[in-house]
Design an enzyme around this catalytic site. Structure first.
Site, PDB file in Angstrom:
ATOM      1  N   LYS A  46      -1.028  -7.042  -7.054  1.00  0.00           N
ATOM      2  CA  LYS A  46      -1.514  -8.054  -8.006  1.00  0.00           C
ATOM      3  C   LYS A  46      -0.379  -8.281  -9.008  1.00  0.00           C
ATOM      4  O   LYS A  46      -0.526  -8.046 -10.220  1.00  0.00           O
ATOM      5  CB  LYS A  46      -2.801  -7.519  -8.669  1.00  0.00           C
ATOM      6  CG  LYS A  46      -3.533  -8.497  -9.538  1.00  0.00           C
ATOM      7  CD  LYS A  46      -4.272  -9.575  -8.776  1.00  0.00           C
ATOM      8  CE  LYS A  46      -4.944 -10.543  -9.738  1.00  0.00           C
ATOM      9  NZ  LYS A  46      -5.365 -11.792  -9.076  1.00  0.00           N
ATOM     10  N   ASP A 102      -8.749   1.288  -1.120  1.00  0.00           N
ATOM     11  CA  ASP A 102     -10.121   1.779  -1.009  1.00  0.00           C
ATOM     12  C   ASP A 102     -11.042   0.621  -0.623  1.00  0.00           C
ATOM     13  O   ASP A 102     -11.846   0.700   0.314  1.00  0.00           O
ATOM     14  CB  ASP A 102     -10.521   2.371  -2.379  1.00  0.00           C
ATOM     15  CG  ASP A 102     -11.863   3.063  -2.344  1.00  0.00           C
ATOM     16  OD1 ASP A 102     -12.398   3.272  -1.240  1.00  0.00           O
ATOM     17  OD2 ASP A 102     -12.377   3.398  -3.429  1.00  0.00           O
ATOM     18  N   ASP A 156     -12.376  -0.601   3.534  1.00  0.00           N
ATOM     19  CA  ASP A 156     -13.803  -0.738   3.871  1.00  0.00           C
ATOM     20  C   ASP A 156     -14.099  -2.139   4.397  1.00  0.00           C
ATOM     21  O   ASP A 156     -14.853  -2.311   5.355  1.00  0.00           O
ATOM     22  CB  ASP A 156     -14.677  -0.468   2.637  1.00  0.00           C
ATOM     23  CG  ASP A 156     -15.117   0.992   2.584  1.00  0.00           C
ATOM     24  OD1 ASP A 156     -14.459   1.825   3.247  1.00  0.00           O
ATOM     25  OD2 ASP A 156     -16.096   1.294   1.885  1.00  0.00           O
ATOM     26  N   TYR A 216      -7.287   5.885  -9.862  1.00  0.00           N
ATOM     27  CA  TYR A 216      -8.240   6.983  -9.683  1.00  0.00           C
ATOM     28  C   TYR A 216      -7.704   8.304 -10.242  1.00  0.00           C
ATOM     29  O   TYR A 216      -8.460   9.248 -10.458  1.00  0.00           O
ATOM     30  CB  TYR A 216      -8.590   7.166  -8.197  1.00  0.00           C
ATOM     31  CG  TYR A 216      -9.295   5.967  -7.576  1.00  0.00           C
ATOM     32  CD1 TYR A 216      -9.727   4.908  -8.360  1.00  0.00           C
ATOM     33  CD2 TYR A 216      -9.532   5.903  -6.218  1.00  0.00           C
ATOM     34  CE1 TYR A 216     -10.352   3.815  -7.797  1.00  0.00           C
ATOM     35  CE2 TYR A 216     -10.171   4.810  -5.645  1.00  0.00           C
ATOM     36  CZ  TYR A 216     -10.575   3.764  -6.450  1.00  0.00           C
ATOM     37  OH  TYR A 216     -11.205   2.678  -5.891  1.00  0.00           O
ATOM     38  N   ASP A 218      -6.441 -10.510  -4.138  1.00  0.00           N
ATOM     39  CA  ASP A 218      -7.609 -11.396  -4.025  1.00  0.00           C
ATOM     40  C   ASP A 218      -7.485 -12.288  -2.792  1.00  0.00           C
ATOM     41  O   ASP A 218      -8.453 -12.521  -2.061  1.00  0.00           O
ATOM     42  CB  ASP A 218      -7.825 -12.227  -5.307  1.00  0.00           C
ATOM     43  CG  ASP A 218      -6.522 -12.683  -5.939  1.00  0.00           C
ATOM     44  OD1 ASP A 218      -5.437 -12.246  -5.503  1.00  0.00           O
ATOM     45  OD2 ASP A 218      -6.573 -13.497  -6.888  1.00  0.00           O
TER      46      ASP A 218
END
Ligand code: NAD
Length: 356
Positions: free
Chosen positions: A191, A247, A251, A142, A223
């Site tokens: 990852k 992020d 959620d 980001y 994942d």
């Protein structure tokens, strides 16, 4: 103990939920003979109305001079037409940056009393779950360079994902430190089978873990983590991860609890300083009607006591009072069901205070 708390009431339901959190903090002061003073700071829509911008330098300096910041929520339809740099939410980004808040902590705890709100099956929920996502907040994808260029007549979009060793080390330390205040188990999510930034992440997290022999470390690919959160959320204590993965996963983790009005959060810098706020927004649809659930904000205040002021017992008191209030059957509209006692925002705050 004396503490000065910067209060940002904000917009929509912000003032109502902050008032209830202050009520609870004052009850804690009475019980433990602490002295909390509060300094009002304007941010978001109320700051735009008063000063023309979402966060003034003066407001930022006042926040910096405090021991911690407690925030309601900002934003609403009144300011939706404003250009990006003048919208209430810009105040949030500016204050996070201005206070160097690089670590975001979001607990996802399933209250047994609210099991019915959880979208998972009973056999998966078991005795409930209690996890905390520790997300890096100021680096990674980001904050890298974003550009769209034309190459040989074709549009190409580029976003760069950059992490330095120092950025990873400081969030890893935060993750292990908060794990020590909990069940001492860290799942580091990355990852590393594909990304260089993740391979560096894994290396540094393992180096940091050497200083925390009492904390267990497990590596997990992102994942797989997304799957495990709905398959077996009980396995998680602290989930430590980078900005974008955090992020998304925070959620997901909060959704499995099923109740947005219950979810607190903290954003911390390198010292014990932090900004504490509910995970939900300013709920303009119910603002000013005494319908808001103040529990997420009250639990954010408990996090402030634990992480910024080292008042663990006081934080436990608030969390236990919330549980007791739910057991007594009190519910605001968002978590109400048959056979519960429907109360407003103020009554919920009073009931929690009575249980401290
Ligand atoms: P929202 O979280 O404000 O509301 C979503 C739904 O949940 C609404 O139906 C609302 O009534 C309900 N809800 C939220 N909090 C509740 C509570 N404590 N008690 C009972 N019900 C609650 O999200 P939204 O509608 O997408 O956004 C509204 C405004 O809030 C927008 O301006 C948005 O930009 C802003 N926002 C601010 C923050 C923040 O201040 N950190 C975060 C998210 C959204």
């Amino acid at each position: 103990m004396k503490k000065n708390i910067a209060l940002i009431k904000g917009d929509g339901i912000g003032p109502e939920i902050i008032d209830e959190a202050v009520k609870v903090l004052n009850k804690i002061c009475d019980k433990y003979h602490h002295e909390f003073s509060y300094t009002r700071v304007l941010m978001g829509g109320e700051s735009i109305d008063a000063t023309g911008i979402p966060l003034t330098n003066e407001a930022l300096e006042t926040a910096k001079a405090s021991d911690a910041v407690l925030l309601g929520s900002v934003g609403g339809p009144k300011w939706d037409h404003m250009p990006g740099h003048l919208r209430p939410e810009k105040g949030l980004l500016s204050i996070r940056k201005g206070l160097s808040l690089f670590a975001n902590l979001r607990p996802a705890y399933l209250y047994p009393q609210l099991k019915a709100s959880c979208p998972l099956r009973d056999e998966i929920i078991g005795d409930g779950f209690d996890m905390l996502v520790v997300r890096e907040l100021t680096g990674g994808l980001y904050f890298g360079v974003h550009e769209t260029v034309e190459e040989n007549g074709i549009l190409v979009a580029k976003d760069s994902l950059i992490y330095t060793e120092e950025e990873i080390r400081r969030i890893a330390i935060k993750g292990f430190e908060v794990a020590r205040k909990r069940r001492k188990h860290v799942t580091s999510v990355e990852k590393s089978n594909v990304l260089d930034s993740s391979r560096l992440w894994k290396k540094i997290v393992h180096e940091v873990s050497q200083d925390y022999p009492d904390v267990t470390l497990v590596d997990m690919l992102v994942d797989n983590c997304a799957m495990q959160l709905v398959k077996d959320p009980k396995q998680f204590d602290v989930i430590l991860t980078e900005n974008m993965f955090g992020d998304i996963l925070s959620d997901e983790a909060s959704m499995v609890t099923g109740s947005i009005g219950m979810l607190s959060s903290a954003s911390l810098n390198e010292t014990k300083f932090g900004l504490y706020e509910p995970s939900h927004g300013s709920a303009p649809d119910i603002a000013g009607q005494d319908k808001a659930n103040p529990i997420a904000t009250i639990l954010s205040a408990a996090m402030m006591l634990r992480y910024s002021f080292d008042m663990d017992q006081e934080a436990n008191d608030i969390e236990q009072a919330v549980e007791k209030t739910l057991t007594q059957g009190y519910r605001t509209g968002d978590i109400a069901s048959e056979k519960t006692i429907l109360v407003g925002c103020k009554q919920m705050g009073d009931a929690i205070c009575a249980n401290i």
